[in-house]
Design an enzyme around this catalytic site. Structure first.
Site, mmCIF file in Angstrom:
data_model
loop_
_atom_site.group_PDB
_atom_site.id
_atom_site.type_symbol
_atom_site.label_atom_id
_atom_site.label_comp_id
_atom_site.label_asym_id
_atom_site.label_seq_id
_atom_site.Cartn_x
_atom_site.Cartn_y
_atom_site.Cartn_z
ATOM 1 N N GLU A 243 0.837 -1.199 0.000
ATOM 2 C CA GLU A 243 0.000 0.000 0.000
ATOM 3 C C GLU A 243 0.873 1.251 0.000
ATOM 4 O OE1 GLU A 243 -3.068 2.420 2.986
ATOM 5 O OE2 GLU A 243 -2.742 0.263 3.272
ATOM 6 N N HIS A 336 5.120 29.687 -10.882
ATOM 7 C CA HIS A 336 4.012 30.131 -11.726
ATOM 8 C C HIS A 336 3.509 31.520 -11.336
ATOM 9 C CE1 HIS A 336 3.675 25.965 -13.202
ATOM 10 N NE2 HIS A 336 2.832 26.407 -14.110
ATOM 11 N N GLY A 338 1.322 34.411 -9.839
ATOM 12 C CA GLY A 338 -0.116 34.526 -9.587
ATOM 13 C C GLY A 338 -0.929 33.471 -10.292
#
Length: 377
Positions: A243, A336, A338
């Site tokens: 898992e 990136h 704003g």
């Protein structure tokens, strides 16, 4: 980077998965996020495409594929597409081993065909309001009464909680036996006393239904005991490494995708007359992330082909890759500017979807505890 661990068969399977995602998931995912749940039809479509239970023996509806690299391919392609809604990884990687390794012949015949076709959606109910990573502290109880177990308790944060037809419930069957008093019971849709609470309003992964479950005097047939009575904790511990590796695989693929999108953005976005990636600080940030991702990829691929995945190695992969994903997504969002704060940009959605990765499947702190104990500390 050359993925030497994959053969032509794995690459062909990846193409099949991408085609499925393009047709059955991507056109609908935005609506699923608004609805807080995926259409049930996508599960049946996945079953028809051979994406569910492909590791199950052919006589029960599977393809008998035991190579766990195929699991990684499916997980990675879903992560790259930002397809957080359909919890196929939970179904295949986490619940699948319980239903193949612990079931009787009668149980296999009853549950596995629907598991493979998508007619049966599955969940596993471990966490409770007062017990998360501490599985030994669960309060849900089951008392034997004739041919039934009478189940009482509450679970929370259960992925697939609304859609699930079959729920593996962790319950205390012998209150005085500590960890040796925990068993696994399979609760099926429609059993009297089994109720679902609200579909929880999460920070991210909005399309994936996550619910509270309530059990009030639910009579679970003795034939629905999974594995050995009193050995539930041992069963859980045996399956947790795979898992946690599955979570690491998803985290790393998601981080790599965000990095690739950000690298492209930094090549195109102009500031002060030149691409923002050409500024030394930004270039160094990208260089650091590229290096960390490469190191993570080598480690995870090694885990995928290791003949014996230990609990501490899986814990290392889980905490390292999920924490790496947090760093990558955070720094890529910053690059990136704003635009990174706008949900229409993939980096913003990735920022929200990724946050839970260091929590479920065992928190980072629990992973470090597992590793520390393996060092004899």
């Amino acid at each position: 980077m050359d993925r030497a661990i994959f053969t032509a068969d794995h690459l062909a399977f990846a193409e099949l998965v991408r085609a499925f995602i393009d047709k059955e998931i991507t056109p609908h995912h935005e609506r699923w996020e608004a609805d807080g749940i995926v259409d049930r039809g996508v599960w049946r479509a996945a079953g028809a495409a051979g994406l569910l239970g492909f590791f199950v023996d052919e006589r029960y509806g599977g393809a008998g594929v035991t190579d766990r690299r195929f699991h990684a391919v499916l997980t990675e392609e879903l992560a790259r597409a930002g397809a957080s809604g359909p919890a196929f990884g939970l179904h295949n990687d986490i619940i699948g081993p319980y239903l193949t390794d612990l079931t009787t012949e009668e149980q296999k015949q009853r549950w596995l065909p629907g598991f493979c076709s998508g007619e049966i959606v599955t969940a596993i109910a471990m966490s409770e309001p007062g017990a998360g990573s501490d599985l030994a502290g669960i309060a849900t109880t089951a008392v034997r009464d004739g041919d039934d177990w009478v189940l009482n308790g509450q679970k929370t944060f259960i992925s697939n909680g609304i859609l699930a037809d079959l729920v593996i419930v962790v319950a205390r069957t012998d209150p005085g036996a500590g960890r040796r008093g925990i068993s696994l019971l399979v609760v099926e849709r429609g059993m009297p006393g089994f109720e679902r609470g609200r579909n929880l309003d999460k920070l991210g992964q909005k399309a994936q239904d996550t619910a509270e479950l309530f059990f009030s005097d639910v009579r679970v047939p003795a034939a629905n005991l999974l594995g050995t009575e009193g050995e539930g904790f041992a069963h859980l511990m045996r399956n947790l490494p795979l898992e946690r590796l599955s979570i690491a695989v998803a985290a790393l693929a998601g981080a790599e995708t965000v990095f690739a999108q950000t690298l492209d953005y930094c090549r195109q976005r102009q500031a002060f007359g030149r691409p923002i990636g050409s500024f030394q600080h930004n270039r160094f940030v990208l260089a650091e992330l590229a290096t960390e991702l490469r190191l993570g990829r080598v480690f995870v691929d090694n885990c995928l082909v290791a003949p014996d995945l230990t609990a501490e190695t899986a814990a290392m992969a889980k905490w390292w890759c999920t924490e790496l994903q947090q760093r990558v997504v955070d720094r890529c969002l910053q690059l990136h500017g704003g635009y990174g704060y706008m949900r229409e940009y993939p980096v913003a959605r990735a920022y929200l979807d990724a946050r839970v990765q260091t929590i479920y499947g065992g928190t980072t702190e629990i992973m470090k505890e597992v590793i520390g104990r393996s060092l004899g500390l």
